[in-house]
Design an enzyme around this catalytic site. Structure first.
Site, short mmCIF file in Angstrom:
data_model
loop_
_atom_site.label_atom_id
_atom_site.label_comp_id
_atom_site.label_asym_id
_atom_site.label_seq_id
_atom_site.Cartn_x
_atom_site.Cartn_y
_atom_site.Cartn_z
N GLY A 1 18.08 -2.49 60.69
CA GLY A 1 16.72 -3.18 60.31
C GLY A 1 16.95 -4.66 59.70
O GLY A 1 17.52 -5.38 60.09
N GLN B 1 20.67 -1.08 52.88
CA GLN B 1 20.85 -0.16 53.92
C GLN B 1 21.99 0.72 53.24
O GLN B 1 22.14 0.94 52.11
CB GLN B 1 21.32 -0.75 55.24
CG GLN B 1 21.91 0.10 56.37
CD GLN B 1 20.73 1.15 56.87
OE1 GLN B 1 19.81 1.53 56.19
NE2 GLN B 1 21.19 1.48 58.12
N GLY C 1 23.20 -2.54 65.31
CA GLY C 1 24.56 -2.21 64.81
C GLY C 1 25.07 -0.84 64.79
O GLY C 1 26.36 -0.76 65.21
N MET C 2 24.23 -0.13 64.72
CA MET C 2 25.02 1.48 64.64
C MET C 2 24.94 2.01 66.01
O MET C 2 25.51 2.66 66.57
CB MET C 2 24.60 2.37 63.66
CG MET C 2 24.53 1.91 62.13
SD MET C 2 26.19 2.26 61.46
CE MET C 2 27.22 0.80 62.09
N ARG D 1 20.62 -8.00 72.26
CA ARG D 1 21.46 -6.80 71.50
C ARG D 1 22.31 -6.03 72.64
O ARG D 1 23.47 -5.94 72.62
CB ARG D 1 20.63 -5.77 71.04
CG ARG D 1 19.86 -6.05 69.77
CD ARG D 1 20.71 -6.75 68.70
NE ARG D 1 19.74 -7.07 67.63
CZ ARG D 1 19.70 -6.37 66.35
NH1 ARG D 1 20.23 -5.34 66.34
NH2 ARG D 1 18.76 -6.61 65.55
N GLN E 1 18.64 6.12 68.28
CA GLN E 1 18.98 5.39 67.22
C GLN E 1 18.09 4.14 67.12
O GLN E 1 18.73 2.95 66.84
CB GLN E 1 20.45 5.10 67.10
CG GLN E 1 21.03 6.26 66.52
CD GLN E 1 22.66 5.91 65.77
OE1 GLN E 1 22.65 5.09 65.48
NE2 GLN E 1 23.23 6.86 66.55
N CYS F 1 38.72 6.91 60.49
CA CYS F 1 39.14 7.96 61.18
C CYS F 1 38.56 9.37 60.10
O CYS F 1 38.54 9.25 59.10
CB CYS F 1 40.44 8.20 61.39
SG CYS F 1 41.59 8.59 60.25
N1 NAD Z 1 23.48 8.74 62.11
C1 NAD Z 1 24.02 8.01 61.69
O1 NAD Z 1 25.33 8.04 61.35
C2 NAD Z 1 23.55 6.46 61.52
C3 NAD Z 1 24.22 5.67 61.13
C4 NAD Z 1 23.69 4.54 60.74
C5 NAD Z 1 22.53 4.25 61.04
N2 NAD Z 1 21.48 5.31 61.54
C6 NAD Z 1 20.08 5.03 61.78
O2 NAD Z 1 20.10 4.56 63.08
C7 NAD Z 1 18.97 3.57 63.19
C8 NAD Z 1 19.66 2.42 63.92
O3 NAD Z 1 20.63 1.77 63.11
P1 NAD Z 1 21.19 0.16 63.41
O4 NAD Z 1 22.09 -0.15 62.48
O5 NAD Z 1 21.77 0.19 64.97
O6 NAD Z 1 20.12 -0.65 63.38
P2 NAD Z 1 19.63 -1.99 64.02
O7 NAD Z 1 18.25 -2.44 63.49
O8 NAD Z 1 20.61 -2.74 63.94
O9 NAD Z 1 19.27 -1.78 65.73
C9 NAD Z 1 17.99 -0.94 66.06
C10 NAD Z 1 18.03 -1.30 67.41
O10 NAD Z 1 16.58 -0.63 67.94
C11 NAD Z 1 15.84 -1.58 68.93
N3 NAD Z 1 14.69 -1.00 69.06
C12 NAD Z 1 13.73 -1.03 68.06
N4 NAD Z 1 12.56 -0.49 68.66
C13 NAD Z 1 12.81 -0.06 69.91
C14 NAD Z 1 11.97 0.66 70.71
N5 NAD Z 1 10.64 0.80 70.70
N6 NAD Z 1 12.68 0.70 71.94
C15 NAD Z 1 13.92 0.41 72.13
N7 NAD Z 1 14.70 -0.35 71.28
C16 NAD Z 1 14.13 -0.46 69.99
C17 NAD Z 1 16.03 -2.86 68.32
O11 NAD Z 1 15.85 -3.95 69.12
C18 NAD Z 1 17.60 -2.75 67.76
O12 NAD Z 1 18.45 -3.31 68.64
C19 NAD Z 1 18.63 3.36 61.71
O13 NAD Z 1 17.39 3.95 61.49
C20 NAD Z 1 19.72 3.81 60.92
O14 NAD Z 1 19.47 4.14 59.68
C21 NAD Z 1 22.18 6.43 61.56
#
Ligand code: NAD
Ligand code: NAD
Lengths: 554, 554
Positions: free
Chosen positions: A53, A130, A176-177, A201, A263, A409
C-alpha cells in the site's frame, strides 16, 4: 506548493568497496535505505513507496536526504533516531549499540486507526512503515518467495499428499509481496491464476519473470489453466481484473481451484483495494480527494470478495487468508462468517515459528551476485537439509535479483548465528568482496503480535499480547544489532499489529563476531520463548534442546 | 485452589553493603523490586499491588520468587526479560547492556481495552504495570509530592498572583499517588479537603503525616476549612465519603474552593472507582464476581462527579483533570462537555517538559537516610536555584521516608547527568555508604504518549504519536541504563497511553560514569527533542542552548 513526497530522481545504492560513510556500520543502513528505493525494488519509488500500500522508506524527500547526510557523518559511538521516517536526533551511545533506532507509525491504541493515522500523515506528522519498508530491509518480491513457497508446500502436504502437480491456485494481488505468488506456486509445482487490477504491476511481474502470461479475459485465463493442469505443467497467468468481480464469478461457474487465497492490500481500505466498478486511475485520484468514499466502496467490495472465499471454503477447497486482514474488513462490513477460513500462520507456519524458523535474509553490499552465490554454497556446507538445498538451487535458477543481490532462506535457532558467523568470516578473509547485512522480515517467530495473522489462535489465547515484540526490539538493541525498528500496523493495518525489525552488519571484524553471536541467537530465541510460553510442545522441546534459560516457562 | 497472587509474607528489601546478587547492577533491581512491595510503600503488598488501582510489581508470588532467584544469579553479561511481571528469559548480552528489560500490559491496539485485558489478567497471562509499579521504581507517595506541589504552585502563579494563603483545594482520592495531595497543598500554602471513600487509606495518610485531620462529616470538614483559611493556616482534612456524592453537594451549596481536581483511580472502572451508594466492602467483593455491573455503576458515578467539576469550572474556579482519565470516562457516559476543563499537563507542566524537566528521583540502596541527606547537600551545591533549595528543605522537614530512603526533585537536561555523575563519585569515594539508583516516573518529558494527560493538546496535534516513548526506551537501552521498561495503559488506563521507564545504578565505577553521562543526558534530551519537534519555542531554545543534534528539527 510542491509535494514533499514526490521527486523524479532515481535512487541507486552505491556498490563496491568504497565507503561513503565513516564505517561499514553506517554505510550499511545507507545502502539499504537506498536499495529500498531502487527502481527494481520499490513499487513506487518516486513517491518513496516501497510496498504494502503506502509503506514508505522515509517521510519526505527532504527527510531522505537528511538521513543520508546524517548517516554519512555518523560516528561509531553515535546513534541516529528515526521517527516515522524523519531523522529526529543523533545521540551519543557506544560501539556495541545500534547505529540507528527506528519507530514508525506507532499510535496510542485508542487513536490507532486509519482515520487518525491518515489525518496525521496528511499533516506531515507520520509515515506508514509497513514492515520492512520503513526499516530498510525490503529486498523486493524475492524476499517473500520462499515464505509463500513454504506455505504452498505445507498446504500441499496437508491436503494433497505433498504434490501440487496438475493443481491450481487462485489468488489476487501482484504487488510487492503478492507478486511472489505465481512464482512460488510454480516452484511448488502448481499453476496459478492471479487477479490483479493494475496492468503496470502485472507487467513488472512478467518483466522480472515472476509470472508467465497475462490476459484481460477470464475465459482465456481459465483455458490456460485447464491446458496447463491437464499437461501437468506448472505455469502462471495474471488476469487483469478486479478480484471482487472474479472470485464470485468463478464460484458461480463452479470452478474448482485447489487452493484459494488473496494478497490485495486489503489492510489499507483507502489506498490498498480497488472498489468494484472503478478504474485504477479514478481510484488513485479519489484517494486524495474523497478518502471516505473510496474506503466505503472498497470495504463493500472486500465483503463480496470474502463472501466468495467463504463459498470456496464451504465447497471443501483449502482457503487461506494470506495476511492482509481482509477477513476483518469483511467482518466489520457485517459478514459474520468472515473468519470461517483460517489464516496462513496457524494453518501452515506456526510449527516453524516454534523452532525460531523464519525469513532470514542477507544482502551483498558489494552489489556483486558472486558474493551471494558464495554464501549460497556456504549455507549448503553448513546446513545439511535437502529441502533447503533444493530451495537454494531453485532460487538461484528462478529468482532474478532486484537491487542489491540478496538471498532469503528460512532457518531457525542455532542456524542463524552459525550462518552469520560464517559470513562474517568470509568477509574477513576476503572471500566476499564487501560486507553483507543480515536481517529478516518483521513477520518472524518472536518479533510480532498480530492477532489476525502471525499470532492468530495462539494456544493460550495470548494473541493480542504485544509485550513480546517490544522485548524482542529491546533485546536486539541490547545485543548490538546494527539497526532496530518498532512498527505498528504493518501487514494488517492500523490497530491490528505491533512488530519489530533488526538488521546486523557483518563487517568482518571480531567485534562483529561477538554481536552476531548474540543477536542471531537471541532474536530467534525470543520466538522460541514466546511459543514455549504459549504452550507449544515443539517450542518447549526446542528450548530444552538448545538449553535456553527461561525461568518461569521451563 | 490457592490464589497465586495472595500471600501473607511481608517483603523488606535488604539494606547495607553486603551483596545478595553477583554485582550492584543486579542487587539494585533486586532491592528495588522488594522496596516496591515494602509495607510502607505498597498500597496492598500481600496482593502484589503497589499503587494505581491494580498496578503490580510481579505477576504472581511464584514469579516474584523466580525474579529474585534469577537476579541473584544473573551475570554481568546477561539480561533478564520480564513480560507482564513474569521472568521469561535470560539472554547473553554485554556489560553495557541493561541487566533487566521489562514490557508490561502491552496489547495490540484493536484489543487494547479493559475487557480484553481483564480477561487475560484473569487467565494469568497479563499484569497491569501502571507506571512505576511494574518497573520497580515506585517510592511511595513521596515520589509524587513534588509534582503535585509544582502543579499547585504553578496554578497559584497563574490564578492567584503566586500565593495560596487562605485558599483551599478540593480533591478526591488518597491512594498511592493521590495521598500526596494534602501534603503538597499544605507545602504550597493552601488548605485541602480530600474526599476518600476508604478509611484505611485515610489512616495511612494520617500515620505518615501526609494529612492532618479526618472526619466522616462534610459540615465538620467545611468548618475546619473555613477556620484554617480564615486564620491563614495551611492544613488538610480527609473526608471519608464518596467524591461523586460530595462534589455535586458542594456545588449545590455554592461552596467556593479555589482549585478543584481529583485523583481517584478513575482510569480503571472496575477496580478504581467506588460507585455511589455502594460500601467499599461490597465494591471489592463484586469486582471479582460481577465486574460488568461494577463498571457500569462506577462509570455512571464518574459522570456525576465530572458534571460537578464542569460546574465548578463554569463558576470560574480553576479546575484540573489530574491525570486519571476521568473526563474520558464521563465523555463515554455521554457527558459532552467532559473535556471543558483542561488536564494538568498543558495547564501547568508542559513548559517544564520542554526543558527536559521532570520527576528525577534517587534511592539510597544502603537504607541509610544519611546517604540521602548527603545527596541533598550535593544537589544544593551543584544547582543554584532557590526554588529547588526551598523544595529540598521542605522535603527533608516534611516528607517521611517510605521504604528505602529516597528523594525526588524536578530537574532537566544538563542537570540530571551532572547530579548522576556527582552521586557516582560520592559512591566511589565512600561518602555514601552504598550505591544509589537514579530513575524517574514514566510521566516525564520524553517517555510518554498519553493524549488525555502528558501529551494532551500538543501544539502540532501529535498527541497520539507513540513513536517517541518507544524511541526513548530503545535509546536508554542503547545508552546502558540498568533496567528499561515499556508499558501500556498506565495512569489513564488501557488504550490511552504508552510509556517507558528507566533506572540506572551508580555503583561508583568508572564504567558507570560513562553510562550515567549517556543515559542521564539522552533521556531528558529525547523530551526536549519531542517538544522541539512539536514546535515549542522553549524546547527549540533549550535544544540549541545545549547543542542537541536534531537533524530534521533544528
Ligand atoms: N503473508 C505475508 O507474508 C505477507 C507479507 C507481506 C504482505 N502481506 C500482505 O499482503 C498484502 C499485499 O502486500 P503487497 O506488498 O503486495 O502490497 P501492494 O500494495 O504492493 O500490492 C497490492 C496489489 O493489489 C492490487 N489490488 C488492489 N485491489 C485489488 C482488487 N480489488 N483486485 C485485484 N487487485 C487489486 C493492487 O493493484 C496492488 O498491485 C498486504 O495486505 C500485505 O500486508 C502478507
Ligand atoms: N497526575 C499525576 O501525576 C498522576 C500520577 C500518578 C497517578 N495519577 C492518577 O491518579 C489516580 C490515583 O492514583 P493512585 O496511585 O493514588 O491510585 P490508588 O488506586 O492507589 O488510589 C485511588 C484512591 O481513590 C479512592 N476512591 C476510589 N473511588 C472513590 C470515590 N468514588 N470517592 C472517593 N474516593 C475514591 C480509592 O479508595 C483509593 O484510595 C490514578 O488514576 C492515577 O493514574 C496521576
Amino acid at each position: 506548493m510542491t509535494n514533499p513526497r514526490h521527486n523524479t530522481r532515481d535512487i541507486f545504492p552505491p556498490t563496491g568497496t568504497e565507503l561513503n560513510a565513516k564505517s561499514w556500520l553506517t554505510e550499511a543502513p545507507l545502502r539499504m535505505l537506498m536499495n529500498n528505493l531502487h527502481p527494481d525494488v520499490a513499487e513506487n519509488p518516486h513517491e518513496l513507496v516501497v510496498y504494502g500500500g503506502i509503506g514508505r522508506a522515509a517521510r519526505t524527500w527532504k527527510d531522505f536526504d537528511l538521513i543520508v547526510e546524517t548517516l554519512k557523518n555518523l560516528e561509531d559511538t553515535e546513534t541516529l533516531l528515526v521517527q516515522s521516517g524523519k531523522p529526529v536526533g543523533v545521540f551519543r551511545t557506544h560501539k556495541d549499540a545500534p547505529r540507528v533506532l527506528i519507530a514508525n507509525s506507532n499510535l496510542v491504541p485508542h487513536w490507532a486507526n486509519w482515520d487518525h493515522f491518515n489525518e496525521l500523515d496528511k499533516k506531515g506528522l507520520m509515515m506508514y512503515g509497513q514492515m520492512t519498508a520503513g526499516s530498510w530491509i525490503y529486498i523486493g518480491a524475492q524476499g517473500i518467495v520462499q515464505g509463500t513457497y513454504e506455505t504452498f508446500v505445507e498446504a500441499a502436504r496437508q491436503h494433497y499428499g505433498g504434490s501440487l502437480k496438475g493443481k491450481w491456485i487462485l489468488t489476487g494481488g501482484l504487488g510487492g509481496m503478492g507478486g511472489a505468488q505465481p512464482l512460488a506456486a510454480v516452484m511448488a509445482g502448481a499453476c496459478c491464476l492471479a487477479v490483479e487490477c493494475d496492468e503496470t504491476r502485472v507487467d513488472f511481474r512478467i518483466r522480472t519473470r515472476y509470472c508467465d502470461e497475462k490476459t484481460h479475459d477470464l475465459d482465456e485465463a481459465l483455458a490456460m489453466i485447464e491446458r496447463w493442469t491437464a499437461a501437468g505443467e506448472a505455469k502462471s497467468v495474471a488476469l487483469i481484473a478486479n478480484a471482487a468481480d472474479v472470485f464470485p464469478e468463478l464460484l458461480k461457474r463452479g470452478a474448482k481451484p485447489d487452493i484459494v487465497t488473496d494478497q490485495t492490500s486489503a489492510h489499507d481500505p483507502v489506498h490498498g483495494y480497488l472498489p468494484q466498478g472503478w478504474s485504477v486511475a479514478e481510484w488513485r485520484a479519489r484517494q486524495e480527494t474523497e478518502p471516505k468514499v473510496v474506503e466505503a466502496a472498497a470495504r463493500k467490495s472486500m465483503r463480496t470478495h470474502v463472501e466468495a472465499m467463504v463459498g470456496f471454503h464451504d465447497a471443501g477447497i483449502p482457503t487461506l487468508d494470506y495476511g492482509n486482514n481482509i477477513r476483518q474488513m469483511a467482518l466489520e462490513e457485517g459478514l459474520e462468517r468472515a473468519f470461517s477460513f483460517p489464516g496462513f500462520v496457524p494453518a501452515c507456519i506456526r510449527p516453524l515459528f516454534c523452532r525460531g524458523v523464519g525469513p532470514f535474509r542477507w544482502v551483498a553490499l558489494s552489489g556483486d551476485p558472486e558474493d551471494i552465490y558464495k554464501t549460497d554454497q556456504k549455507v549448503k556446507e553448513l546446513i545439511d537439509d535437502p529441502h533447503l538445498h533444493n530451495w537454494l538451487d531453485m532460487a538461484r535458477e528462478r529468482i532474478a535479483f532486484q537491487g542489491l543481490p540478496s538471498r532469503i532462506c528460512w532457518v531457525g535457532l542455532g542456524q542463524r548465528d552459525k550462518l552469520g558467523l560464517a559470513f562474517n568470516e568470509m568477509v574477513r578473509n576476503g572471500e566476499l568482496k564487501a560486507p553483507v547485512v543480515i536481517g529478516r522480515d518483521h513477520l518472524d517467530s518472536g518479533s510480532v503480535a498480530s492477532p489476525n495473522r502471525e499470532t492468530e489462535s495462539m494456544r493460550d489465547g495470548s494473541d493480542a499480547v504485544s509485550d513480546w515484540p517490544l522485548l524482542n526490539a529491546l533485546l536486539n538493541t541490547a545485543s548490538g544489532a546494527t539497526w532496530v525498528s518498532l512498527h505498528h500496523g504493518g501487514g494488517v493495518g492500523m490497530g491490528f499489529s505491533q512488530h519489530a525489525g533488526m538488521v546486523i552488519c557483518c563487517d568482518g571484524t571480531e567485534e562483529a563476531d561477538a554481536r552476531i553471536a548474540r543477536v542471531l541467537w537471541n532474536d530467534p530465541a525470543t520466538g522460541v520463548m514466546r511459543h514455549a510460553d504459549a504452550g507449544y510442545d515443539i517450542a518447549i522441546d526446542c528450548a530444552k534442546e538448545h538449553n535456553l534459560n527461561l525461568p518461569a516457562i521451563l
